[in-house]
Design a protein around this motif. Structure first.
Motif, PDB file in Angstrom:
ATOM      1  N   LYS A   1      -9.335  10.841   6.198  1.00 45.54           N
ATOM      2  CA  LYS A   1      -9.965  10.112   7.027  1.00 45.54           C
ATOM      3  C   LYS A   1      -8.951  10.137   8.300  1.00 45.54           C
ATOM      4  CE  LYS A   1     -11.861   6.934   3.969  1.00 45.54           C
ATOM      5  NZ  LYS A   1     -12.027   5.563   3.332  1.00 45.54           N
TER       6      LYS A   1
ATOM      7  N   GLU B   1      -8.701   9.682   0.981  1.00 47.81           N
ATOM      8  CA  GLU B   1      -8.025   8.977   2.162  1.00 47.81           C
ATOM      9  C   GLU B   1      -7.166   9.584   3.224  1.00 47.81           C
ATOM     10  OE1 GLU B   1      -8.485   5.430   2.410  1.00 47.81           O
ATOM     11  OE2 GLU B   1     -10.123   5.862   0.897  1.00 47.81           O
TER      12      GLU B   1
ATOM     13  N   ASP C   1     -14.850   8.551   7.971  1.00 48.33           N
ATOM     14  CA  ASP C   1     -15.107   8.101   6.694  1.00 48.33           C
ATOM     15  C   ASP C   1     -15.633   9.324   5.744  1.00 48.33           C
ATOM     16  OD1 ASP C   1     -14.827   6.379   4.573  1.00 48.33           O
ATOM     17  OD2 ASP C   1     -16.844   5.262   4.901  1.00 48.33           O
TER      18      ASP C   1
ATOM     19  N   ALA D   1      -0.896   8.794   1.858  1.00 53.34           N
ATOM     20  CA  ALA D   1      -2.462   8.622   1.781  1.00 53.34           C
ATOM     21  C   ALA D   1      -2.636  10.158   0.981  1.00 53.34           C
ATOM     22  CB  ALA D   1      -3.211   8.615   3.014  1.00 53.34           C
TER      23      ALA D   1
ATOM     24  N   GLN E   1       0.751  -1.063  -0.133  1.00 52.08           N
ATOM     25  CA  GLN E   1       0.000  -0.063  -0.029  1.00 52.08           C
ATOM     26  C   GLN E   1       0.882   1.235   0.007  1.00 52.08           C
ATOM     27  OE1 GLN E   1      -3.184   0.152  -0.059  1.00 52.08           O
ATOM     28  NE2 GLN E   1      -3.528  -2.230  -0.195  1.00 52.08           N
TER      29      GLN E   1
END
Length: 144
Positions: free
Chosen positions: A89, A86, A135, A82, A78
């Motif tokens: 969050k 993303e 979220d 971010a 990954q």
């Protein structure tokens, strides 16, 4: 055809293997092309046909055996940074318009005004209260 040296044919083969590398994005073709370049070097240094084919095979197989697993590992990781929603969050925001269970409101998140709703429909948040973004659904931040 006999007038062209073997090393030229190996370079032609390397270029020929480079074409499907670009078209299909399969790195294995690039590894085979590097093997062909190594065989061209052996041919240029006066190595025989058997040695050329052996060098081509060994270099190509070694590259595929070593580089391919490393590339697969990197592809599966990954990203550590971010971006986009993303990155929002887990950030804190400030309530700009009251948020309660029946109606959404507005928050200031990362310098922008976002529509927001509570994660728990029974919870309400007053103007000026700091909340956590858990979220993002579309253009709505889910807070708690």
């Amino acid at each position: 055809m006999n007038d062209i040296n073997a090393w030229v044919w190996w370079l032609v083969a390397a270029a020929g293997l480079g074409i499907p590398l670009v078209v299909t994005a399969m790195p294995e073709f690039g590894m085979l092309a590097v093997g062909a370049v190594a065989a061209a070097a052996v041919s240029g240094l006066g190595g025989g046909v058997v040695l050329q084919v052996l060098v081509f095979s060994v270099v190509s197989v070694a590259l595929i055996a070593v580089v391919r697993p490393i590339a697969a590992r990197h592809r599966a990781q990954q990203p550590q940074l971010a971006t986009g929603v993303e990155a929002l969050k887990g950030k804190q925001a400030v309530v700009m318009v009251r948020i309660d269970g029946s109606d959404g409101g507005r928050i200031k998140l990362a310098g922008e005004i976002w529509s927001a709703r509570a994660l728990d429909a029974g919870q309400s948040y007053e103007v000026g209260q700091e909340v956590d973004v858990v979220d993002i659904e579309g253009a709505t931040a889910i807070i708690m």
